[in-house]
Write a protein that holds these residues in place. Structure first.
Motif, PDB file in Angstrom:
ATOM      1  N   GLN A 211       1.066  -1.196  -0.048  1.00 31.33           N
ATOM      2  CA  GLN A 211      -0.100   0.004   0.272  1.00 31.33           C
ATOM      3  C   GLN A 211       0.678   1.241   0.015  1.00 31.33           C
ATOM      4  O   GLN A 211       0.563   1.702  -0.378  1.00 31.33           O
ATOM      5  CB  GLN A 211      -1.171   0.294   1.810  1.00 31.33           C
ATOM      6  CG  GLN A 211      -1.888  -1.171   0.998  1.00 31.33           C
ATOM      7  CD  GLN A 211      -2.672  -1.513   2.406  1.00 31.33           C
ATOM      8  OE1 GLN A 211      -2.602  -1.362   4.117  1.00 31.33           O
ATOM      9  NE2 GLN A 211      -4.202  -2.065   1.832  1.00 31.33           N
TER      10      GLN A 211
ATOM     11  N   ARG B 245       1.813   2.090  -3.248  1.00 33.05           N
ATOM     12  CA  ARG B 245       1.042   2.659  -3.896  1.00 33.05           C
ATOM     13  C   ARG B 245       0.760   4.556  -4.122  1.00 33.05           C
ATOM     14  O   ARG B 245       0.878   5.748  -4.653  1.00 33.05           O
ATOM     15  CB  ARG B 245      -0.451   2.200  -3.487  1.00 33.05           C
ATOM     16  CG  ARG B 245      -1.740   3.512  -4.423  1.00 33.05           C
ATOM     17  CD  ARG B 245      -1.925   2.959  -5.768  1.00 33.05           C
ATOM     18  NE  ARG B 245      -2.569   0.976  -5.575  1.00 33.05           N
ATOM     19  CZ  ARG B 245      -2.536   0.597  -7.107  1.00 33.05           C
ATOM     20  NH1 ARG B 245      -2.170   1.159  -7.698  1.00 33.05           N
ATOM     21  NH2 ARG B 245      -2.967  -1.018  -6.569  1.00 33.05           N
ATOM     22  N   GLN B 246       0.590   4.485  -2.669  1.00 32.03           N
ATOM     23  CA  GLN B 246       0.812   6.550  -1.522  1.00 32.03           C
ATOM     24  C   GLN B 246       2.027   6.369  -2.465  1.00 32.03           C
ATOM     25  O   GLN B 246       2.051   8.411  -1.934  1.00 32.03           O
ATOM     26  CB  GLN B 246       0.537   6.386  -0.550  1.00 32.03           C
ATOM     27  CG  GLN B 246       0.149   5.647   0.112  1.00 32.03           C
ATOM     28  CD  GLN B 246      -0.074   5.464   1.676  1.00 32.03           C
ATOM     29  OE1 GLN B 246       0.885   6.154   2.573  1.00 32.03           O
ATOM     30  NE2 GLN B 246      -1.596   5.770   2.330  1.00 32.03           N
TER      31      GLN B 246
ATOM     32  N   GLN C  97      -6.958  -9.364  -0.087  1.00 30.16           N
ATOM     33  CA  GLN C  97      -6.890  -7.632   0.470  1.00 30.16           C
ATOM     34  C   GLN C  97      -6.267  -6.950  -1.241  1.00 30.16           C
ATOM     35  O   GLN C  97      -6.663  -5.749  -1.537  1.00 30.16           O
ATOM     36  CB  GLN C  97      -6.855  -6.966   1.773  1.00 30.16           C
ATOM     37  CG  GLN C  97      -7.570  -7.316   2.465  1.00 30.16           C
ATOM     38  CD  GLN C  97      -7.304  -6.557   3.552  1.00 30.16           C
ATOM     39  OE1 GLN C  97      -6.108  -6.806   4.035  1.00 30.16           O
ATOM     40  NE2 GLN C  97      -7.607  -5.451   4.413  1.00 30.16           N
ATOM     41  N   VAL C  98      -5.315  -7.206  -1.266  1.00 26.21           N
ATOM     42  CA  VAL C  98      -4.043  -7.358  -2.696  1.00 26.21           C
ATOM     43  C   VAL C  98      -4.975  -7.542  -4.238  1.00 26.21           C
ATOM     44  O   VAL C  98      -5.010  -6.376  -4.693  1.00 26.21           O
ATOM     45  CB  VAL C  98      -3.450  -7.902  -2.853  1.00 26.21           C
ATOM     46  CG1 VAL C  98      -2.178  -7.748  -3.740  1.00 26.21           C
ATOM     47  CG2 VAL C  98      -2.525  -8.007  -1.426  1.00 26.21           C
TER      48      VAL C  98
ATOM     49  N   ASP D 172      -7.016  -4.666  -3.707  1.00 31.64           N
ATOM     50  CA  ASP D 172      -6.842  -2.775  -4.019  1.00 31.64           C
ATOM     51  C   ASP D 172      -6.494  -2.761  -5.611  1.00 31.64           C
ATOM     52  O   ASP D 172      -7.188  -1.786  -5.767  1.00 31.64           O
ATOM     53  CB  ASP D 172      -5.180  -3.083  -3.381  1.00 31.64           C
ATOM     54  CG  ASP D 172      -4.876  -1.971  -3.626  1.00 31.64           C
ATOM     55  OD1 ASP D 172      -3.893  -1.089  -2.458  1.00 31.64           O
ATOM     56  OD2 ASP D 172      -4.049  -1.532  -4.599  1.00 31.64           O
TER      57      ASP D 172
ATOM     58  N   VAL E 225      -9.769  -1.708  -7.064  1.00 30.78           N
ATOM     59  CA  VAL E 225     -10.071  -0.854  -7.211  1.00 30.78           C
ATOM     60  C   VAL E 225      -9.828   0.637  -7.583  1.00 30.78           C
ATOM     61  O   VAL E 225     -10.138   1.457  -8.113  1.00 30.78           O
ATOM     62  CB  VAL E 225      -9.617  -0.080  -5.095  1.00 30.78           C
ATOM     63  CG1 VAL E 225      -9.635   1.929  -5.186  1.00 30.78           C
ATOM     64  CG2 VAL E 225     -10.907  -0.545  -4.702  1.00 30.78           C
ATOM     65  N   HIS E 226      -8.279   0.161  -8.223  1.00 30.93           N
ATOM     66  CA  HIS E 226      -7.380   1.001  -9.122  1.00 30.93           C
ATOM     67  C   HIS E 226      -7.095   0.813 -10.445  1.00 30.93           C
ATOM     68  O   HIS E 226      -6.077   1.108 -11.009  1.00 30.93           O
ATOM     69  CB  HIS E 226      -5.623   1.179  -8.354  1.00 30.93           C
ATOM     70  CG  HIS E 226      -5.464   1.607  -7.153  1.00 30.93           C
ATOM     71  ND1 HIS E 226      -5.795   1.242  -5.854  1.00 30.93           N
ATOM     72  CD2 HIS E 226      -5.302   3.663  -6.761  1.00 30.93           C
ATOM     73  CE1 HIS E 226      -6.286   1.932  -4.659  1.00 30.93           C
ATOM     74  NE2 HIS E 226      -5.618   3.228  -4.720  1.00 30.93           N
TER      75      HIS E 226
END
Length: 257
Positions: free
Chosen positions: A105, A108-109, A137-138, A141, A144-145
């Motif tokens: 994560q 990504r940030q 969850q990966v 993610d 979502v992106h």
């Protein structure tokens, strides 16, 4: 929209944004391009010392992996891939799934491209720790992106679910792959068959997967044979195991000794 298998997974909170990993990456990325190595190392080791002091239970190999991963500042981007991959593998070896997800994560940030290599390495770390929820969850993610999910990423997720005993979720991944027209290969089916070793699944599910392989014209291999017979043996379905063995031998495939 998230898939049903991931909607069913309860949320797991992983701190990002102001974590030690995040701050270290931010500072390293923010160094001038001509910053000497001694400056980079000083920044790195300062963060490592703080992390080690704050997390007394953190395994030594994780700190070592973190140091190896960032011993070259992640700029240009071509340098960050092998370094972060080494970090994620080290976290996997240490069964630190939460920290692997945290690093994923953080990337990504920090506006670094999150590709299938990073996703698979993070999912593999979750698999080593038997944490299938974090593995999904990966995938969530990436959805979502709007990052494409390929066969390799799905295969890692199927294996992670199977190892953690979440065989239903593993089989749901195959349905999702078909719905999204993602290729199901031999590795996909082998991971799903291995997942059937868990209570509640068993040899009928394994046989269905073998039949599906034939329908999809996916070639079976030695690992397919081993996984299928293992499921039958665990279920004490000796006659089915013997039948499968003969069938595989007729195809020129023999299980490992």
């Amino acid at each position: 929209h998230a898939s049903p298998s991931r909607l069913a997974a309860p949320p797991v909170s992983v701190a990002v944004g102001n974590s030690m990993v995040d701050r270290a990456l931010a500072e390293l990325v923010g160094l001038p391009s001509d910053a000497p190595a001694v400056v980079t190392n000083e920044v790195l080791h300062r963060h490592l010392r703080a992390w080690a002091e704050d997390e007394q239970s953190l395994p030594t190999q994780v700190v070592t992996a973190f140091g190896l991963a960032l011993d070259v500042r992640p700029s240009p981007e071509s340098l960050v891939v092998p370094k972060v991959m080494r970090l994620l593998r080290g976290l996997g070896d240490a069964r630190e799934a939460a920290r692997a997800l945290q690093v994923f994560q953080c990337l990504r940030q920090q506006s670094l491209e999150v590709n299938a290599f990073f996703a698979c390495a993070t999912i593999n770390a979750c698999m080593r720790a038997s944490e299938w929820i974090r593995a999904l969850q990966v995938l969530g993610d990436m959805e979502v992106h709007s990052t494409d999910l390929d066969t390799t990423t799905y295969n890692a997720a199927v294996a992670a679910c199977g190892k953690a005993g979440a065989w239903r979720q593993a089989l749901q991944m195959l349905d999702e792959m078909e719905d999204r027209r993602v290729e199901l290969d031999t590795i996909t089916h082998n991971a799903a068959i291995s997942a059937c070793n868990e209570p509640g699944a068993g040899w009928p599910q394994a046989l269905q997967l073998l039949a599906a392989m034939a329908e999809r014209c996916v070639e079976a291999d030695v690992a397919t044979c081993n996984a299928s017979i293992s499921v039958c043996e665990k279920s004490k379905a000796w006659a089915v195991a013997a039948s499968l063995l003969h069938e595989m031998e007729d195809r020129g495939i023999e299980p490992d000794a």
